[in-house]
Write a protein that holds these residues in place. Sequence first.
Motif, PDB file in Angstrom:
ATOM      1  N   LEU A   1       0.810  -1.213   0.000  1.00  0.00           N
ATOM      2  CA  LEU A   1       0.000   0.000   0.000  1.00  0.00           C
ATOM      3  C   LEU A   1       0.844   1.264   0.000  1.00  0.00           C
ATOM      4  O   LEU A   1       0.507   2.238  -0.672  1.00  0.00           O
ATOM      5  CB  LEU A   1      -0.959  -0.001   1.196  1.00  0.00           C
ATOM      6  N   VAL A   2       1.937   1.271   0.716  1.00  0.00           N
ATOM      7  CA  VAL A   2       2.783   2.469   0.764  1.00  0.00           C
ATOM      8  C   VAL A   2       3.311   2.795  -0.630  1.00  0.00           C
ATOM      9  O   VAL A   2       3.234   3.939  -1.090  1.00  0.00           O
ATOM     10  CB  VAL A   2       3.926   2.289   1.786  1.00  0.00           C
ATOM     11  N   ALA A   3       3.807   1.806  -1.346  1.00  0.00           N
ATOM     12  CA  ALA A   3       4.318   2.030  -2.701  1.00  0.00           C
ATOM     13  C   ALA A   3       3.189   2.423  -3.645  1.00  0.00           C
ATOM     14  O   ALA A   3       3.354   3.315  -4.494  1.00  0.00           O
ATOM     15  CB  ALA A   3       5.031   0.777  -3.213  1.00  0.00           C
ATOM     16  N   GLU A   4       2.032   1.789  -3.515  1.00  0.00           N
ATOM     17  CA  GLU A   4       0.894   2.099  -4.388  1.00  0.00           C
ATOM     18  C   GLU A   4       0.393   3.514  -4.120  1.00  0.00           C
ATOM     19  O   GLU A   4       0.062   4.254  -5.055  1.00  0.00           O
ATOM     20  CB  GLU A   4      -0.224   1.074  -4.188  1.00  0.00           C
ATOM     21  N   HIS A   5       0.359   3.909  -2.875  1.00  0.00           N
ATOM     22  CA  HIS A   5      -0.046   5.275  -2.518  1.00  0.00           C
ATOM     23  C   HIS A   5       0.903   6.282  -3.158  1.00  0.00           C
ATOM     24  O   HIS A   5       0.470   7.269  -3.755  1.00  0.00           O
ATOM     25  CB  HIS A   5      -0.077   5.436  -0.990  1.00  0.00           C
ATOM     26  N   ARG A   6       2.201   6.054  -3.043  1.00  0.00           N
ATOM     27  CA  ARG A   6       3.201   6.953  -3.655  1.00  0.00           C
ATOM     28  C   ARG A   6       3.000   7.045  -5.160  1.00  0.00           C
ATOM     29  O   ARG A   6       3.024   8.133  -5.740  1.00  0.00           O
ATOM     30  CB  ARG A   6       4.617   6.453  -3.355  1.00  0.00           C
ATOM     31  N   ARG A   7       2.829   5.890  -5.807  1.00  0.00           N
ATOM     32  CA  ARG A   7       2.660   5.854  -7.265  1.00  0.00           C
ATOM     33  C   ARG A   7       1.413   6.619  -7.695  1.00  0.00           C
ATOM     34  O   ARG A   7       1.463   7.459  -8.601  1.00  0.00           O
ATOM     35  CB  ARG A   7       2.570   4.394  -7.738  1.00  0.00           C
TER      36      ARG A   7
END
Length: 133
Positions: A86-92
Motif C-alpha cells: 500500500l505504501v508504494a501504491e499510494h506513492r505511485r
Amino acid sequence: MITFGAFSIYVDDQDQALRFYTELLGFAKKKDLLVGEARWLTIVPSAHVDGTELLLEPNGNPIAAEYQKNLYDARIPAAVFSVDDLVAEHRRLEALGVVFTMRPTEMGANLQALLDDGCGNLILLNQPLSDAT
C-alpha cells in the motif's frame, strides 16, 4: 453452483471512470457493450482477466445518484481493493494526481487508504499488516 459474475459501482461518467480504473489503477477493460443509452462497461484485474468483473454503471437514475452521493458524503467506500504494498501504491498513485482522502493508516490488522475516483466514489485500498513491508 452460483458464482460471482459482476458487481457494480455507480459512476457519474463512464468514460472518465474507464480511464481512471484502467490507466491509473491498472485494471483491464473486459466488456463495453451499448445497452440502451448507456453501456455495459466492465473491468477486471489485469492478472485475472477471467475473474469477477466490476461494472462501471452510470448513475443516471435518481435513486442511484442519491445512493452514490450519500455513500460519498458519509465517507463510505463504494468498493475495497486489495494491494500487496500500500505504501508504494499510494506513492505511485499520488504522483499520478490521484486524490487521497485518507493516507495509508493502520486500522486494526490492516493498512488502509481511501482515494477519490473522480467519478463520485471513494475507494478503499487495503493491505493486511501481515503482508506489510
